[in-house]
Design an enzyme around this catalytic site. Structure first.
Site, PDB file in Angstrom:
ATOM      1  N   ASP A   1     -15.406   5.453  -4.416  1.00  0.00           N
ATOM      2  CA  ASP A   1     -15.574   6.902  -4.425  1.00  0.00           C
ATOM      3  C   ASP A   1     -15.132   7.507  -5.752  1.00  0.00           C
ATOM      4  O   ASP A   1     -14.451   6.857  -6.561  1.00  0.00           O
ATOM      5  CB  ASP A   1     -14.735   7.529  -3.302  1.00  0.00           C
ATOM      6  CG  ASP A   1     -15.255   7.190  -1.923  1.00  0.00           C
ATOM      7  OD1 ASP A   1     -16.446   6.821  -1.813  1.00  0.00           O
ATOM      8  OD2 ASP A   1     -14.477   7.294  -0.958  1.00  0.00           O
TER       9      ASP A   1
ATOM     10  N   TYR B   1      -8.527  -3.578  -0.872  1.00  0.00           N
ATOM     11  CA  TYR B   1      -8.118  -2.318  -1.487  1.00  0.00           C
ATOM     12  C   TYR B   1      -6.615  -2.140  -1.303  1.00  0.00           C
ATOM     13  O   TYR B   1      -6.057  -2.514  -0.272  1.00  0.00           O
ATOM     14  CB  TYR B   1      -8.833  -1.134  -0.832  1.00  0.00           C
ATOM     15  CG  TYR B   1     -10.281  -0.964  -1.222  1.00  0.00           C
ATOM     16  CD1 TYR B   1     -10.639  -0.129  -2.277  1.00  0.00           C
ATOM     17  CD2 TYR B   1     -11.293  -1.628  -0.529  1.00  0.00           C
ATOM     18  CE1 TYR B   1     -11.970   0.041  -2.633  1.00  0.00           C
ATOM     19  CE2 TYR B   1     -12.624  -1.464  -0.880  1.00  0.00           C
ATOM     20  CZ  TYR B   1     -12.956  -0.631  -1.937  1.00  0.00           C
ATOM     21  OH  TYR B   1     -14.268  -0.474  -2.295  1.00  0.00           O
TER      22      TYR B   1
END
Length: 264
Positions: free
Chosen positions: A50, A104
């Protein structure tokens, strides 16, 4: 076919994947390949991040000549995007489809959070669940996620590993863990978030800010990446300088906070 490990500071970008009229990391990489005269028609990437999210191990693959090393590719990349390792991949390799797992790490700065509450919330998210309350996606929301926790001072490193992630899943999970950890929400909210009922409005939770999130690893069992020593050194110097600059900016805000408090 050659795969490159790419690290980047996502602060200035509208994400990784190309978007019309917006600056993205992928745009920068494709422009660099074009400047080198490399045909990028078979270009693939491990996944999208993102806007504002950074990466250590984003992986892109392209048919490339032998001379296109990470160091050479960096000659056409901006200072906040670095290729730092490469692997020769078999014919037909696809950086998205051949990835076995993605990891992540969210750096949750929460001085007031209780470690055991954070750990309990994070542990409950591990396993196979329908994460429909953690994403705006309407389908493919069932995922199997592994989690891990490390605390360094006032910062919790929340680690999430899965074959793939629905949009915003990690950031919404980080916000849920934060709310439970600081006492803004009961641990029961985790159970409700994983239940079939949709949580909306004040019962739901928005994504955590993107800046503390890093795509830390993408696993390819059949590839062996070779670091480029010069590229690694250059990347380390640039990212260390950026880190130090932001530490100074944070301390400046701390001075303002303290000054306002003294004068109130």
């Amino acid at each position: 076919m050659r795969a490159f490990r790419v690290a980047y500071d996502g602060t200035s970008y509208r994400g990784f994947q190309r978007q019309p009229h917006k600056q993205t990391v992928s745009d920068r990489i494709l422009r660099a390949l074009d400047n080198h005269g490399v045909d990028a028609s078979e270009y693939t990437a491990a996944g999208r991040t993102d806007a504002g999210v950074s990466a250590l191990a984003q992986t892109v693959a392209v048919e490339a000549p032998d001379w296109l090393t990470p160091r050479a590719l960096n000659g056409e990349l901006p200072d906040d995007v670095f290729a730092w390792a490469h692997a020769d991949a078999p014919e037909g390799f696809h950086a998205t489809h051949d990835a076995a797992a993605r990891t992540y790490v969210y750096h949750l700065h929460a001085p007031a959070a209780d470690t055991e509450l954070v750990r309990g919330a994070l542990d409950r998210l591990a396993g196979e669940h329908d994460f429909h309350n953690f994403t705006p996606d309407d389908s493919n929301t069932v995922r199997t996620v592994a989690t891990a926790l490390e605390r360094r001072g006032d910062t919790f490193r929340l680690r999430f590993t899965a074959g793939g992630f629905a949009r915003q899943l990690v950031r919404r999970a980080a916000e849920l863990v934060r709310r439970v950890g600081v006492g803004e929400a009961s641990p029961e909210l985790v159970e409700r978030a994983l239940a079939p009922e949709t949580l909306a409005g004040p019962r739901g939770f928005a994504p955590a800010p993107p800046g503390p999130l890093v795509l830390a690893d993408v696993s390819y069992p059949d590839l062996s990446f070779t670091p480029d020593e010069r590229a690694v050194r250059d990347a380390r110097e640039v990212f260390a300088a950026a880190r130090d600059e932001r530490v100074g900016a944070g301390q400046a805000l701390g001075t303002i906070e303290a000054g306002v408090d003294e004068r109130s």
